[in-house]
Design a protein around this motif. Structure first.
Motif, mmCIF file in Angstrom:
data_model
loop_
_atom_site.group_PDB
_atom_site.id
_atom_site.type_symbol
_atom_site.label_atom_id
_atom_site.label_comp_id
_atom_site.label_asym_id
_atom_site.label_seq_id
_atom_site.Cartn_x
_atom_site.Cartn_y
_atom_site.Cartn_z
ATOM 1 N N GLY A 46 0.791 -1.215 0.000
ATOM 2 C CA GLY A 46 0.000 0.000 0.000
ATOM 3 C C GLY A 46 0.828 1.272 0.000
ATOM 4 N N GLN A 47 2.148 1.133 0.001
ATOM 5 C CA GLN A 47 3.005 2.310 -0.034
ATOM 6 C C GLN A 47 3.177 2.771 -1.473
ATOM 7 O OE1 GLN A 47 6.553 0.702 1.861
ATOM 8 N NE2 GLN A 47 6.166 2.007 3.628
ATOM 9 N N ASP A 48 3.285 4.087 -1.643
ATOM 10 C CA ASP A 48 3.632 4.577 -2.977
ATOM 11 C C ASP A 48 5.141 4.456 -3.147
ATOM 12 O OD1 ASP A 48 4.914 6.837 -1.834
ATOM 13 O OD2 ASP A 48 3.178 8.119 -2.135
ATOM 14 N N GLY A 49 5.637 4.826 -4.312
ATOM 15 C CA GLY A 49 7.060 4.664 -4.611
ATOM 16 C C GLY A 49 7.969 5.386 -3.647
ATOM 17 N N GLU A 50 7.610 6.619 -3.282
ATOM 18 C CA GLU A 50 8.449 7.404 -2.363
ATOM 19 C C GLU A 50 8.456 6.795 -0.970
ATOM 20 O OE1 GLU A 50 8.974 11.945 -0.657
ATOM 21 O OE2 GLU A 50 7.527 11.566 -2.226
ATOM 22 N N GLU A 51 7.296 6.361 -0.488
ATOM 23 C CA GLU A 51 7.224 5.750 0.838
ATOM 24 C C GLU A 51 8.039 4.452 0.867
ATOM 25 O OE1 GLU A 51 2.803 7.097 2.367
ATOM 26 O OE2 GLU A 51 2.970 5.480 0.909
ATOM 27 N N TYR A 52 7.936 3.673 -0.210
ATOM 28 C CA TYR A 52 8.703 2.425 -0.303
ATOM 29 C C TYR A 52 10.198 2.723 -0.270
ATOM 30 C CZ TYR A 52 10.395 -2.020 -2.179
ATOM 31 O OH TYR A 52 11.055 -3.199 -2.351
ATOM 32 N N TYR A 53 10.623 3.694 -1.073
ATOM 33 C CA TYR A 53 12.030 4.090 -1.105
ATOM 34 C C TYR A 53 12.497 4.524 0.277
ATOM 35 C CZ TYR A 53 16.141 6.990 -1.794
ATOM 36 O OH TYR A 53 17.384 7.549 -1.672
#
Length: 67
Positions: A46-53
């Motif tokens: 459920g994380q977007d790319g920035e949160e995942y990074y």
């Protein structure tokens, strides 16, 4: 009004206090706790790319701090 209990409010305040510390200011136990929370967030998805990074970067920074 919030539906949080007093205990939940204290836990949230403690979590926010930890989040405001730098890696250098965290104890080993705090680092491990926060890294595990980030890992759980990744697993849950459920994380977007920035949160995942940012999650991966935080875990990497924690691991490097143990060198």
């Amino acid at each position: 009004m919030s539906d949080m209990t007093h205990e939940e409010m204290l836990e949230e305040a403690a979590r926010r206090e930890l989040a405001n510390k730098t890696i250098a200011e965290l104890t080993t136990d705090e680092k491990v706790k926060l890294a595990l929370e980030e890992l759980a967030a990744i697993v849950m998805g459920g994380q977007d790319g920035e949160e995942y990074y940012n999650s991966i970067k935080f875990i990497k920074d924690v691991l490097e701090s143990f060198r």
